[in-house]
Design an enzyme around this catalytic site. Structure first.
Site, short mmCIF file in Angstrom:
data_model
loop_
_atom_site.label_atom_id
_atom_site.label_comp_id
_atom_site.label_asym_id
_atom_site.label_seq_id
_atom_site.Cartn_x
_atom_site.Cartn_y
_atom_site.Cartn_z
N ASN A 23 0.81 -1.22 0.00
CA ASN A 23 0.00 0.00 0.00
C ASN A 23 0.85 1.27 0.00
OD1 ASN A 23 -2.24 -1.53 -0.09
ND2 ASN A 23 -2.99 -1.05 1.98
N ARG A 93 -8.28 -1.47 -7.22
CA ARG A 93 -8.86 -0.19 -6.90
C ARG A 93 -7.80 0.88 -6.61
NH1 ARG A 93 -11.02 3.17 -3.88
NH2 ARG A 93 -13.12 3.93 -4.29
N PRO A 123 -16.78 4.80 -2.59
CA PRO A 123 -16.90 5.99 -3.44
C PRO A 123 -15.56 6.72 -3.59
CG PRO A 123 -17.72 6.45 -1.23
CD PRO A 123 -17.33 5.00 -1.25
N ASP A 125 -15.70 10.28 -3.87
CA ASP A 125 -16.12 11.68 -3.76
C ASP A 125 -15.04 12.57 -3.14
OD1 ASP A 125 -16.86 9.97 -1.52
OD2 ASP A 125 -17.66 11.78 -0.58
N ARG A 400 -2.45 -10.95 -4.63
CA ARG A 400 -2.44 -9.50 -4.80
C ARG A 400 -1.65 -8.83 -3.68
NH1 ARG A 400 -7.75 -7.08 -4.27
NH2 ARG A 400 -6.37 -5.31 -4.28
C1 UD1 Z 1 -6.57 2.17 1.44
C2 UD1 Z 1 -5.87 0.85 1.33
C3 UD1 Z 1 -6.78 -0.28 1.82
C4 UD1 Z 1 -7.28 0.02 3.23
C5 UD1 Z 1 -7.91 1.41 3.29
C6 UD1 Z 1 -8.28 1.83 4.70
C7 UD1 Z 1 -4.37 1.12 -0.54
C8 UD1 Z 1 -4.00 0.73 -1.93
N1 UD1 Z 1 -5.50 0.62 -0.06
O1 UD1 Z 1 -7.70 2.13 0.56
O2 UD1 Z 1 -6.02 -1.50 1.83
O3 UD1 Z 1 -8.24 -0.94 3.61
O4 UD1 Z 1 -7.00 2.39 2.79
O5 UD1 Z 1 -7.19 1.80 5.53
O6 UD1 Z 1 -3.63 1.84 0.11
N2 UD1 Z 1 -14.35 6.91 1.33
C9 UD1 Z 1 -15.33 7.83 0.98
N3 UD1 Z 1 -15.07 8.67 -0.06
C10 UD1 Z 1 -13.90 8.65 -0.76
C11 UD1 Z 1 -12.91 7.71 -0.39
C12 UD1 Z 1 -13.16 6.86 0.66
O7 UD1 Z 1 -16.38 7.89 1.59
O8 UD1 Z 1 -13.73 9.44 -1.69
C13 UD1 Z 1 -14.61 5.99 2.45
C14 UD1 Z 1 -14.42 4.53 2.08
O9 UD1 Z 1 -15.60 3.98 1.48
C15 UD1 Z 1 -14.12 3.92 3.43
C16 UD1 Z 1 -13.30 5.01 4.12
O10 UD1 Z 1 -13.61 6.22 3.42
O11 UD1 Z 1 -15.32 3.73 4.17
C17 UD1 Z 1 -11.80 4.78 4.07
O12 UD1 Z 1 -11.42 4.43 2.75
P1 UD1 Z 1 -10.02 4.87 2.14
O13 UD1 Z 1 -9.07 5.28 3.23
O14 UD1 Z 1 -10.24 5.84 1.05
O15 UD1 Z 1 -9.50 3.52 1.47
P2 UD1 Z 1 -8.50 3.48 0.25
O16 UD1 Z 1 -7.60 4.64 0.33
O17 UD1 Z 1 -9.24 3.24 -1.02
#
Ligand code: UD1
Length: 424
Positions: A23, A93, A123, A125, A400
Site C-alpha cells: 500500500n 482499486r 466511493p 467523492d 495481490r
Molecule cells: C486504502 C488501502 C486499503 C485500506 C484502506 C483503509 C491502498 C492501496 N488501499 O484504501 O487497503 O483498507 O486504505 O485503511 O492503500 N471513502 C469515501 N469517499 C472517498 C474515499 C473513501 O467515503 O472518496 C470511504 C471509504 O468507502 C471507506 C473510508 O472512506 O469507508 C476509508 O477508505 P479509504 O481510506 O479511502 O481507502 P483506500 O484509500 O481506497
C-alpha cells in the site's frame, strides 16, 4: 486457477522477514509520473497488484521494470498519454492514485471509475472534492473521471468523509498539490504511515511537504519535480498477519524488519488477548498459547486497529475463550468472510457494522472461498488451526497482497501447499 491446501495443527516457529509495503509502493509508483526523470523505488514486493500498477503506468507512458533485487525503475518517456482504462483499473482499486499525478503533471486525466468491490461501495467523492478545490474541472463521462486543469492552484481543503479520512484521497491530493501554484493545506488528512512514506518520496523529488502522517499536511507547490530514489517502508499489514498466524497456532516466531512503531494497536490487542510480544533489535518476537481471551476490537483509521487486519483478527477470535465483538468503522460492510469462517465451524453473527463471535473449541477443515485479499488471509489462518484439511479456493486474491505466502508459512512449519483448482 489455484487453491491453497492447508492441514491444520502445526505450530509456527522460526524467523520471517517482512516485505516492503504494497500500500505504500502503489502510490509511490504512481508519483513517478510527476518526475522529469527516472525514479528508483527499492524494497517493492513481488505481488500481483504491483504488476498491475506497472502495466497501468506502462499504458501511461512510464516505462517500468521490477529487478531481481526488488527495486523498480520507472521512467516517464511519453507524457502525451493520460487515459487509464477500465480493463486495468478494475483489477485493482488502488490504481485511482494515478489521477492526481496525471492531472497535475499532464493537465488532463481520464481515469476509469474503479467501481465497488466486495468490501463495500467505495466511493471516490473525496478525491474529486479535493481536486476540484485545487481548481480542476471534473466531469464523469461514460464511467470515466475526466479531470482537467492548466495549472492547479493551492487551497485549504477539508478531506474528512462519512467514514473519516481517506488514505488514497489524501495521497492523490498531496501528489497533485506538489505542482500546484501556491500553498495547499489538507485538513483531516489520513495519518497512515504510508502517507508519510509517500511524502518522503515526493520530498526527495523536490516537493515541499510538511506534516504528512498527521491530520494537517501543508504542501508548498513547486514548478517541477525530478525523479528520485526511495526505499519503501515495511508492510505493517503483512507483519500483523504473521503475528496473528503465529499466535493462533500457539507458535513462536521472530519477525525481522517489522516496524513496531507502526503496529501499536495490533501489539496492544494481541497482548490483551494473552499473546507475548517482545521488541528486540529491529525484530519482534511473537509467542503464545491459545485459547486467548475474547475481546472487543474496533477497526479505525490509523493509529487505530487497521481494517486490513479485521478478518485475520476475527479468525483468531473464532477459537478464543468467550464472546468478542468486532466492529469495522472504516469499511462497515467488510464481512464476507463470516460465512466462510462459519462453514469451518465458527459461531459468528453479523449485527449492523459489527460481528459477534462466540468462541468455539475448534474449527474443522473444509472447502472455503476467498472473497478478497485480506479475507483470504483470514481463511488460511483459520485453516492453520482447524482440524483436518482446508481448501481455500480463488486464492488469486491472496497473490495481490502476500508474497509467496505458502512458501513462507511452510518454512515456519505450516503444512500448506498450492495446487491447481478444478472446482472454480
Ligand atoms: C486504502 C488501502 C486499503 C485500506 C484502506 C483503509 C491502498 C492501496 N488501499 O484504501 O487497503 O483498507 O486504505 O485503511 O492503500 N471513502 C469515501 N469517499 C472517498 C474515499 C473513501 O467515503 O472518496 C470511504 C471509504 O468507502 C471507506 C473510508 O472512506 O469507508 C476509508 O477508505 P479509504 O481510506 O479511502 O481507502 P483506500 O484509500 O481506497
Amino acid at each position: 486457477m489455484d487453491k491453497l491446501v492447508v492441514r491444520g495443527g502445526n505450530r509456527l516457529s522460526g524467523r520471517v522477514k517482512i516485505n516492503g509495503s504494497k500500500n505504500s509502493a502503489l502510490p509511490i509508483m504512481a508519483a513517478s509520473i510527476l518526475g522529469d526523470g527516472p525514479s528508483v523505488i527499492e524494497n517493492v514486493p513481488r505481488l500481483r497488484d504491483i504488476r498491475s500498477m506497472l502495466s497501468i503506468l506502462d499504458s501511461l507512458g512510464v516505462q517500468g521494470c521490477h529487478r531481481d533485487d526488488g527495486s523498480v525503475t520507472l521512467e516517464p518517456v511519453d507524457t502525451s498519454k493520460n487515459v487509464a482504462d477500465y480493463a486495468q483499473v478494475r483489477t485493482m482499486r488502488g490504481s485511482i492514485c494515478v489521477l492526481g499525478p496525471l492531472l497535475a503533471k499532464r493537465g488532463r486525466a481520464v481515469v476509469s471509475l474503479p467501481g465497488g468491490c466486495v468490501i463495500g461501495v467505495r466511493p471516490i467523492d473525496l478525491h474529486l472534492k479535493g481536486l476540484r478545490e485545487l481548481g480542476a474541472k471534473i466531469s464523469i463521462e461514460r464511467g470515466y473521471v475526466v479531470a482537467e486543469a492548466e495549472r492547479l492552484a493551492g487551497a485549504e481543503i477539508y478531506l474528512g468523509g462519512a467514514f473519516g479520512p481517506s488514505v488514497l484521497a489524501t495521497a492523490n491530493i498531496m501528489m497533485a498539490a506538489t505542482l500546484a501554484e501556491g500553498e495547499t493545506i489538507i485538513d483531516c488528512a489520513a495519518c497512515e504511515p504510508e502517507i508519510a512514506d509517500l511524502a518522503k518520496f515526493l520530498n526527495a523529488m523536490g516537493a515541499k511537504i510538511e506534516g504528512a502522517g498527521s491530520p494537517t499536511v501543508v504542501i508548498r507547490g513547486v514548478e517541477k519535480l525530478a525523479g528520485a530514489r526511495h526505499c519503501v517502508m515495511q508492510d505493517r499489514i503483512e507483519a500483523g498477519t504473521y503475528m496473528i498466524a503465529a499466535a493462533s497456532t500457539g507458535g513462536e516466531i521472530i519477525m525481522e524488519d517489522a516496524n513496531p512503531a507502526h503496529l501499536g494497536a495490533v501489539i496492544d490487542k494481541l497482548r490483551l488477548a494473552g499473546v507475548s510480544i517482545e521488541k528486540a533489535n529491529g525484530s519482534l518476537r511473537v509467542a503464545g498459547s491459545p485459547p486467548y481471551k475474547a475481546m472487543d476490537v474496533t477497526m479505525l483509521p490509523y493509529p487505530g486497529m487497521p481494517t486490513d487486519l479485521q478478518a485475520q483478527m476475527m479468525a483468531l477470535l473464532t477459537v478464543s475463550d468467550g464472546i468478542s465483538v468486532v466492529t469495522d468503522k472504516v469499511f462497515p460492510d467488510r464481512f464476507m468472510h463470516i460465512a466462510e469462517l462459519n462453514r469451518m465451524g465458527a459461531d459468528i453473527r453479523k449485527e449492523g457494522p459489527s460481528a459477534i463471535i462466540r468462541g468455539v473449541e475448534r474449527l474443522s477443515g473444509s472447502h472455503v472461498m476467498a472473497s478478497d485479499l485480506r479475507a483470504s488471509a483470514a481463511l488460511v489462518l483459520a485453516g492453520l488451526v482447524a482440524d483436518g484439511e482446508t481448501e481455500v479456493h480463488r486464492v488469486y486474491h491472496i497473490d495481490r497482497g502476500y508474497e509467496r505466502i505458502e512458501e513462507r508459512l511452510s518454512k515456519l512449519g505450516a503444512d500448506i501447499h498450492r495446487a491447481e483448482d478444478d472446482e472454480t
